[in-house]
Design a protein around this motif. Structure first.
Motif, short mmCIF file in Angstrom:
data_model
loop_
_atom_site.label_atom_id
_atom_site.label_comp_id
_atom_site.label_asym_id
_atom_site.label_seq_id
_atom_site.Cartn_x
_atom_site.Cartn_y
_atom_site.Cartn_z
N LEU A 17 -51.45 -66.46 -58.16
CA LEU A 17 -52.59 -67.00 -57.42
C LEU A 17 -52.27 -68.39 -56.89
N LYS A 18 -51.66 -69.22 -57.70
CA LYS A 18 -51.28 -70.55 -57.23
C LYS A 18 -50.33 -70.46 -56.03
N LEU A 19 -49.36 -69.55 -56.13
CA LEU A 19 -48.38 -69.42 -55.04
C LEU A 19 -49.06 -68.94 -53.77
N ALA A 20 -49.98 -67.97 -53.88
CA ALA A 20 -50.67 -67.46 -52.69
C ALA A 20 -51.51 -68.55 -52.02
N LEU A 21 -52.19 -69.36 -52.81
CA LEU A 21 -52.99 -70.44 -52.24
C LEU A 21 -52.10 -71.49 -51.58
N ILE A 22 -50.99 -71.81 -52.21
CA ILE A 22 -50.08 -72.80 -51.63
C ILE A 22 -49.48 -72.29 -50.33
N VAL A 23 -49.11 -70.99 -50.29
CA VAL A 23 -48.58 -70.41 -49.06
C VAL A 23 -49.57 -70.59 -47.91
N ASN A 24 -50.84 -70.35 -48.15
CA ASN A 24 -51.84 -70.52 -47.11
C ASN A 24 -52.09 -71.98 -46.79
N ASP A 34 -41.18 -62.05 -52.53
CA ASP A 34 -42.42 -62.65 -53.01
C ASP A 34 -43.54 -62.52 -51.97
N ALA A 35 -43.18 -62.63 -50.69
CA ALA A 35 -44.20 -62.46 -49.65
C ALA A 35 -44.75 -61.04 -49.66
N ALA A 36 -43.88 -60.04 -49.82
CA ALA A 36 -44.33 -58.65 -49.85
C ALA A 36 -45.20 -58.38 -51.06
N ARG A 37 -44.88 -58.97 -52.20
CA ARG A 37 -45.68 -58.78 -53.40
C ARG A 37 -47.11 -59.28 -53.21
N LEU A 38 -47.30 -60.25 -52.34
CA LEU A 38 -48.63 -60.80 -52.10
C LEU A 38 -49.34 -60.16 -50.91
#
Length: 700
Positions: free
Chosen positions: A18-25, A306-310
């Motif tokens: 979740l942290k990684l997904a928010l940081i990506v955005n 990692d991008a595909a996993r999200l």
């Protein structure tokens, strides 16, 4: 609580995805936002609210209600035009929350109709979309928002603009924001089309590790005791994260998406058979954002993985009964194949890790070339992965029982045939597998309702076709302009009108009455006694119930399940919008014991009574699935319970499961006492049950 005392992002224990997904955005808002799915009490809202403190400060045009950037002002800004020399100031990025009960006017903005009519000015009041421009728009419980609000929200997020049309006045303003939605799947799902509009999705769950749970509790207690001191302890980490996000944003335009990395992106999306091209675009953008975050010059295989996993788990769902997720082995296989492939001659075998553009250390393992089975894996099973949003005509063989008019074999002969086929009668307390689901015809509750907007029965709703006008009971949500003008016209001479302006009074206002569709409460009352234990019969009942459950999900209904067996009845599934929970209860339904039919009907009546108090506007439909036998409590008690349901004005359907050459007709007798529509089990095909339900109480 001040921004400084907000729970720090870096203080959240675990939640790495979740942290990684928010940081990506945060690095690249063009990724399209994050949908956070998880059980209650997992810090979903806490971590989203903490993200806003990490975003860079904004420079905005002073006195601009739409947060225009002075270096690049919106040429169509309603508060404009602005130029680069306009006064400006710096402020923190904003986190704007959209309440579940918000109206369309509150979200998109509204016009002051009274000023427009009396003063001749188009006075526009910006909504939450304008307030969230260049910041974060957070929607808690996004699955509980009405569909028209979600459509409006996601359209604005995709286009970066919001259009407001009210009575021939048009307003357009920029609305570019980081969209974050949270939801508890137990309370219902989003439609597949809306799921696809979120860039990334993350499943969160509370850790089961005692040490981590202890640390979560310890930090939360410390924060509650002294928020300022607790936040100060993480100030350095927060500052480092914020600086890292700023630097990643600067690096992002220089990140290179190589042909090898792009080939991996498209190969992964093709391997999981996602619809359309949005998945490929989102995965590519997320991979580039990850590369910028990790200080990579080029996107590598780890970034793509990692991008595909999200980006893909919520896009590979073909059926609401499917749980979201991604097969890690299949993902790695797709990356390996793309890394080993030679784009110049795809028919030649790969030459190894050094033989092609994708054979470097970032393009896959390269140690073992993909086997023929791996190359065929993406195609296997493709015909069975159908998009449930389509509505094809049901096939003749999709019905779980023989066609109507064909003699139904007796219970005894059916059992003998099942034994010959290795499918004897289900043992006591055994759960039979359901038949395949199919699409039933639309059924509706009679009359006009006023319940929660949905897609089933006729109702007065906040949106839909305008069917009339009336004096407002409370605040006007939608003005009916012609009716307002007609009401005011007869009073103009008495009010001393002398100029071209219309003299308008509050009592002249009329609101529009709109007709749309509502969602209903469909309550199943299922006989699970020993008389229902024949395997094929229970499979047919479960298949029909699952099909109606799927239809109820697509039409935004609530569904509940009451079962009765032995000496009592149980509420197997309290009324809910969660199709996954309903499917799980039906599949696990076991049979055996006596038949307490009266207890089942009275339990259903009590459930409906409670739901009527809780949500009086949602109209119910009761579907009783039984053979009518009552070996516990007696038939007379069951008939009296049916008469009680009729007195409560409960519309219903009785599915008669009795079979064999000699029929007692008890289920039909029960239907008569309930004033319900009787339907035989062999009429549970796709063209029968749901169509008959719509005629329930048609003569009433």
């Amino acid at each position: 609580m001040s921004a400084a005392a907000r729970y720090p992002f870096s203080a959240v224990v675990g939640m790495d995805d979740l942290k990684l997904a928010l940081i990506v955005n945060a690095v690249s808002p063009s990724v399209g936002g994050v949908l956070v799915r998880g059980e209650k009490g997992t810090a979903k809202s806490t971590i989203v609210r903490a993200l806003a403190a990490l975003l860079p400060d904004l420079t905005v045009v002073t006195d601009c209600r739409f947060s225009c950037d002075p270096a690049d002002p919106d040429p169509e800004c309603p508060d404009g035009p602005h130029d680069t020399s306009a006064p400006s100031h710096v402020r923190p990025s904003q986190l704007v929350e959209l309440p579940v009960g918000a109206s369309e006017d509150r979200l998109a903005g509204s016009l002051d109709i009274e000023r427009a009519l009396t003063e001749g000015v188009a006075a526009f009041e910006p909504g939450l979309l304008a307030a969230a421009h260049r910041g974060v728009l957070y929607v808690d419980e996004v699955n509980l928002l009405h569909d028209h609000l979600v459509d409006l929200l996601l359209d604005a997020a995709a286009m970066g603009t919001s259009h407001v049309e009210r009575e021939s006045v048009s307003v357009r303003h920029a609305a570019r924001f980081l969209l974050v939605g949270t939801m508890n799947p137990e309370e219902g799902e989003l439609r597949p089309q809306l799921l696809d509009r979120f860039g990334l999705t993350v499943e969160v769950a509370a850790t089961r590790e005692p040490t981590e749970r202890a640390e979560v509790v310890r930090r939360r207690l410390a924060f509650d005791a002294d928020p300022e001191t607790f936040a100060a302890g993480f100030a350095d980490r927060e500052a480092d994260l914020a600086a890292h996000i700023r630097e990643a944003r600067k690096r992002l335009p220089d990140v290179v998406l190589t042909d090898a990395a792009l080939r991996q992106v498209t190969a992964v999306c093709a391997a999981f058979e996602v619809d359309g091209m949005r998945a490929d675009l989102v995965t590519a953008r997320a991979a580039m954002a990850l590369a910028a975050w990790r200080d990579h010059v080029e996107v590598n295989a780890d970034d793509v993985r990692d991008a595909a996993r999200l980006a893909l788990p919520h896009r590979r769902r073909r059926d609401p009964f499917d749980a979201p997720g991604l097969d890690e082995d299949r993902l790695q296989d797709a990356l390996d194949q793309a890394g080993d492939a030679d784009p110049k001659d795809p028919d030649d075998p790969p030459e190894g890790p050094e033989g092609g553009p994708g054979g470097d250390s970032d393009g896959g393992s390269g140690d073992s070339p993909p086997t023929e089975a791996r190359q065929d894996a993406p195609e296997s099973g493709a015909p069975t992965d159908r998009d449930t949003t389509e509505e094809p005509e049901p096939a003749q063989d999709s019905a779980p029982t023989p066609a109507r008019g064909r003699p139904q074999p007796s219970e005894e002969s059916t059992g003998q045939q099942e034994q010959a086929n290795g499918e004897g009668p289900a043992p006591q307390d055994a759960a039979a597998d359901p038949t395949e689901t199919y699409r039933p015809r639309l059924f509706r509750v009679s009359g006009m309702g006023s319940g929660t907007p949905g897609r089933r029965s006729r109702a007065e709703t906040p949106y839909g076709r305008t069917s009339g006008a009336r004096a407002p009971h409370q605040r006007i949500t939608t003005l009916h302009l012609p009716a307002t003008l007609r009401a005011a016209a007869v009073h103009q001479r008495a009010r001393g009108r002398s100029g071209p302006g219309l003299v308008l009074a509050r009592g002249d206002l009329r609101e529009a009455v709109r007709e749309g569709r509502e969602g209903n409460l469909v309550l199943f009352c299922v006989d699970a006694s020993g008389s229902m234990a024949a395997r094929q019969r229970m499979r047919a009942v479960k298949g029909a119930a699952l099909s109606l459950l799927l239809d109820a999900y697509q039409r935004r209904d609530k569904v509940g399940i009451v079962t009765f067996r032995g000496d009592g009845a149980d509420l197997a599934l309290p009324p809910t919008s969660s199709v996954e929970a309903g499917a799980r209860r039906l599949r696990e339904l076991r049979t055996g014991g006596r038949t307490p039919l009266a207890a089942g009907l009275l339990r259903a009546a009590e459930v409906l009574r409670v739901e009527r108090v809780r949500d009086p506007r949602r109209r119910p439909l009761l579907i009783v699935v039984t053979d009518g036998k009552a070996t516990h409590g007696g038939v007379d008690s069951a008939l009296r319970a049916g008469a009680w349901l009729r007195a409560q004005r409960v519309e219903g359907v009785v599915v008669d499961c009795e079979s064999g050459p000699v029929r007692l007709g008890l289920a039909a007798q029960l239907a008569g006492e309930m004033a319900a529509t009787p339907v035989r089990l062999d009429e549970l095909g796709a063209d029968a049950l749901a169509g008959l339900v719509r005629h329930t109480r048609s003569a009433a």
